[in-house]
Design a protein around this motif. Structure first.
Motif, PDB file in Angstrom:
ATOM      1  N   UNK A 142       0.826  -1.200   0.000  1.00 18.57           N
ATOM      2  CA  UNK A 142       0.000   0.000   0.000  1.00 18.57           C
ATOM      3  C   UNK A 142       0.864   1.255   0.000  1.00 18.57           C
ATOM      4  N   UNK A 143       1.927   1.263   0.804  1.00 23.02           N
ATOM      5  CA  UNK A 143       2.805   2.431   0.870  1.00 23.02           C
ATOM      6  C   UNK A 143       3.544   2.643  -0.449  1.00 23.02           C
ATOM      7  N   UNK A 144       3.959   1.559  -1.069  1.00 20.00           N
ATOM      8  CA  UNK A 144       4.646   1.681  -2.353  1.00 20.00           C
ATOM      9  C   UNK A 144       3.732   2.318  -3.394  1.00 20.00           C
ATOM     10  N   UNK A 145       2.497   1.850  -3.456  1.00 21.45           N
ATOM     11  CA  UNK A 145       1.531   2.395  -4.402  1.00 21.45           C
ATOM     12  C   UNK A 145       1.256   3.870  -4.091  1.00 21.45           C
ATOM     13  N   UNK A 146       1.099   4.204  -2.807  1.00 22.31           N
ATOM     14  CA  UNK A 146       0.826   5.589  -2.415  1.00 22.31           C
ATOM     15  C   UNK A 146       1.970   6.503  -2.841  1.00 22.31           C
ATOM     16  N   UNK A 147       3.196   6.062  -2.640  1.00 19.07           N
ATOM     17  CA  UNK A 147       4.350   6.869  -3.030  1.00 19.07           C
ATOM     18  C   UNK A 147       4.411   7.079  -4.542  1.00 19.07           C
ATOM     19  N   UNK A 148       4.051   6.043  -5.297  1.00 25.94           N
ATOM     20  CA  UNK A 148       4.035   6.164  -6.755  1.00 25.94           C
ATOM     21  C   UNK A 148       3.002   7.204  -7.191  1.00 25.94           C
ATOM     22  N   UNK A 149       1.825   7.170  -6.583  1.00 29.62           N
ATOM     23  CA  UNK A 149       0.765   8.111  -6.959  1.00 29.62           C
ATOM     24  C   UNK A 149       1.123   9.531  -6.531  1.00 29.62           C
ATOM     25  N   UNK A 150       1.683   9.673  -5.322  1.00 27.52           N
ATOM     26  CA  UNK A 150       2.067  11.000  -4.832  1.00 27.52           C
ATOM     27  C   UNK A 150       3.097  11.646  -5.756  1.00 27.52           C
ATOM     28  N   UNK A 151       3.964  10.840  -6.338  1.00 26.26           N
ATOM     29  CA  UNK A 151       4.992  11.369  -7.231  1.00 26.26           C
ATOM     30  C   UNK A 151       4.473  11.604  -8.646  1.00 26.26           C
ATOM     31  N   UNK A 152       3.166  11.419  -8.849  1.00 28.83           N
ATOM     32  CA  UNK A 152       2.571  11.690 -10.154  1.00 28.83           C
ATOM     33  C   UNK A 152       2.332  10.465 -11.009  1.00 28.83           C
ATOM     34  N   UNK A 153       2.513   9.275 -10.428  1.00 29.25           N
ATOM     35  CA  UNK A 153       2.300   7.991 -11.123  1.00 29.25           C
ATOM     36  C   UNK A 153       3.069   7.905 -12.434  1.00 29.25           C
ATOM     37  N   UNK A 154       4.381   8.198 -12.439  1.00 23.16           N
ATOM     38  CA  UNK A 154       5.140   8.183 -13.688  1.00 23.16           C
ATOM     39  C   UNK A 154       5.219   6.811 -14.350  1.00 23.16           C
ATOM     40  N   UNK A 155       5.151   5.744 -13.554  1.00 21.41           N
ATOM     41  CA  UNK A 155       5.298   4.402 -14.112  1.00 21.41           C
ATOM     42  C   UNK A 155       3.961   3.748 -14.463  1.00 21.41           C
ATOM     43  N   UNK A 156       2.895   4.142 -13.761  1.00 22.66           N
ATOM     44  CA  UNK A 156       1.619   3.451 -13.966  1.00 22.66           C
ATOM     45  C   UNK A 156       0.489   4.410 -14.334  1.00 22.66           C
ATOM     46  N   UNK A 157       0.856   5.610 -14.788  1.00 18.24           N
ATOM     47  CA  UNK A 157      -0.168   6.590 -15.137  1.00 18.24           C
ATOM     48  C   UNK A 157      -1.141   6.082 -16.188  1.00 18.24           C
ATOM     49  N   UNK A 158      -0.622   5.409 -17.211  1.00 14.95           N
ATOM     50  CA  UNK A 158      -1.498   4.885 -18.266  1.00 14.95           C
ATOM     51  C   UNK A 158      -2.446   3.829 -17.728  1.00 14.95           C
ATOM     52  N   UNK A 159      -1.951   3.011 -16.823  1.00 11.04           N
ATOM     53  CA  UNK A 159      -2.809   1.977 -16.228  1.00 11.04           C
ATOM     54  C   UNK A 159      -3.952   2.628 -15.444  1.00 11.04           C
ATOM     55  N   UNK A 160      -3.643   3.659 -14.667  1.00 11.01           N
ATOM     56  CA  UNK A 160      -4.670   4.320 -13.875  1.00 11.01           C
ATOM     57  C   UNK A 160      -5.729   4.961 -14.762  1.00 11.01           C
ATOM     58  N   UNK A 161      -5.287   5.550 -15.876  1.00  8.64           N
ATOM     59  CA  UNK A 161      -6.209   6.270 -16.751  1.00  8.64           C
ATOM     60  C   UNK A 161      -7.013   5.354 -17.665  1.00  8.64           C
ATOM     61  N   UNK A 162      -6.601   4.119 -17.787  1.00  9.84           N
ATOM     62  CA  UNK A 162      -7.295   3.195 -18.684  1.00  9.84           C
ATOM     63  C   UNK A 162      -7.943   2.045 -17.916  1.00  9.84           C
ATOM     64  N   UNK A 163      -7.150   1.028 -17.562  1.00 11.26           N
ATOM     65  CA  UNK A 163      -7.730  -0.154 -16.909  1.00 11.26           C
ATOM     66  C   UNK A 163      -8.442   0.186 -15.602  1.00 11.26           C
ATOM     67  N   UNK A 164      -7.771   0.954 -14.740  1.00  8.93           N
ATOM     68  CA  UNK A 164      -8.393   1.277 -13.447  1.00  8.93           C
ATOM     69  C   UNK A 164      -9.652   2.115 -13.640  1.00  8.93           C
ATOM     70  N   UNK A 165      -9.570   3.116 -14.506  1.00 11.23           N
ATOM     71  CA  UNK A 165     -10.743   3.959 -14.756  1.00 11.23           C
ATOM     72  C   UNK A 165     -11.927   3.138 -15.266  1.00 11.23           C
ATOM     73  N   UNK A 166     -11.667   2.212 -16.194  1.00 10.68           N
ATOM     74  CA  UNK A 166     -12.741   1.403 -16.752  1.00 10.68           C
ATOM     75  C   UNK A 166     -13.394   0.524 -15.687  1.00 10.68           C
ATOM     76  N   UNK A 167     -12.564  -0.098 -14.848  1.00 17.49           N
ATOM     77  CA  UNK A 167     -13.110  -0.973 -13.811  1.00 17.49           C
ATOM     78  C   UNK A 167     -13.899  -0.180 -12.773  1.00 17.49           C
TER      79      UNK A 167
END
Length: 202
Positions: A104-129
């Motif tokens: 959970x902390x790893x994911x939170x840190x990634x999002x706080x930093x602007x989600x540079x590695x998983x931004x596309x996943x958040x905007x596509x797969x996560x958004x759709x689900x």
């Protein structure tokens, strides 16, 4: 596509477990393949046999985390009893925060930093689900099975009240009496009361 052997599967999991441990402690920039190899009890060369570079390990760890967290959301049954379905989801999220706080902390840190590695996943797969499950929740509201509430913000509420126990563990440790079992028992009882009473149709 050739199937991995048992040893390959086990070693891949060892690297992912070690990567989670190292990245959640030092962040992406502060971590090295050498640290991950040491934590996995493997040589650097062996780690790089399974993953070409540090970034690939990092993304694989995040994707594994997201997959485990999204499974309970996917399990929301449109034909189930809405209050039971939503409480079951929140309960599983709270259990994940207790059992896998590093993820959970790893994911939170990634999002706080602007989600540079998983931004596309958040905007596509996560958004759709999430949009799909919001449609289910809105149906429950429209049919009088839940109180009128914004479905997206309901999910935000569940995420924030459950993952808080992992992401802000240092603050929580400073404020409660140190009995972890009691902490999560009280958290579960409080969240259940808030959700079930707040979402019950009037």
């Amino acid at each position: 596509m050739k199937k991995n052997t048992r040893i390959q599967t086990e070693n891949t999991q060892r690297v992912l477990d070690a990567g989670l441990q190292v990245f959640s402690t030092h962040g992406f920039r502060g971590s090295t393949v050498e640290q991950i190899a040491s934590a996995a009890g493997m040589s650097k060369a062996n780690v790089l046999y399974y993953f070409r570079r540090k970034q690939d390990i990092y993304v694989a760890v995040l994707e594994k985390t997201l997959s485990e967290w999204l499974d309970p959301l996917q399990a929301l049954n449109p034909d189930g009893e809405p209050l039971e379905e939503l409480w079951r989801y929140a309960q599983v999220k709270l259990q994940l925060s207790r059992k896998a706080p590093s993820a959970s902390r790893l994911f939170a840190n990634e999002v706080i930093s602007g989600a540079p590695m998983i931004g596309q996943y958040l905007q596509n797969e996560l958004r759709n689900q999430v949009n799909h499950k919001c449609t289910v929740i809105q149906y429950w509201i429209d049919t009088g099975q839940l109180a009128a509430i914004n479905p997206l913000h309901l999910l935000f509420f569940i995420w924030s009240t459950t993952q808080h126990y992992a992401d802000f563990s240092a603050q929580i440790d400073a404020l409660h009496n140190g009995d972890t079992d009691q902490l999560f028992d009280d958290a579960e009882a409080t969240l259940k009361q808030l959700l079930l009473r707040g979402l019950a149709p009037t």
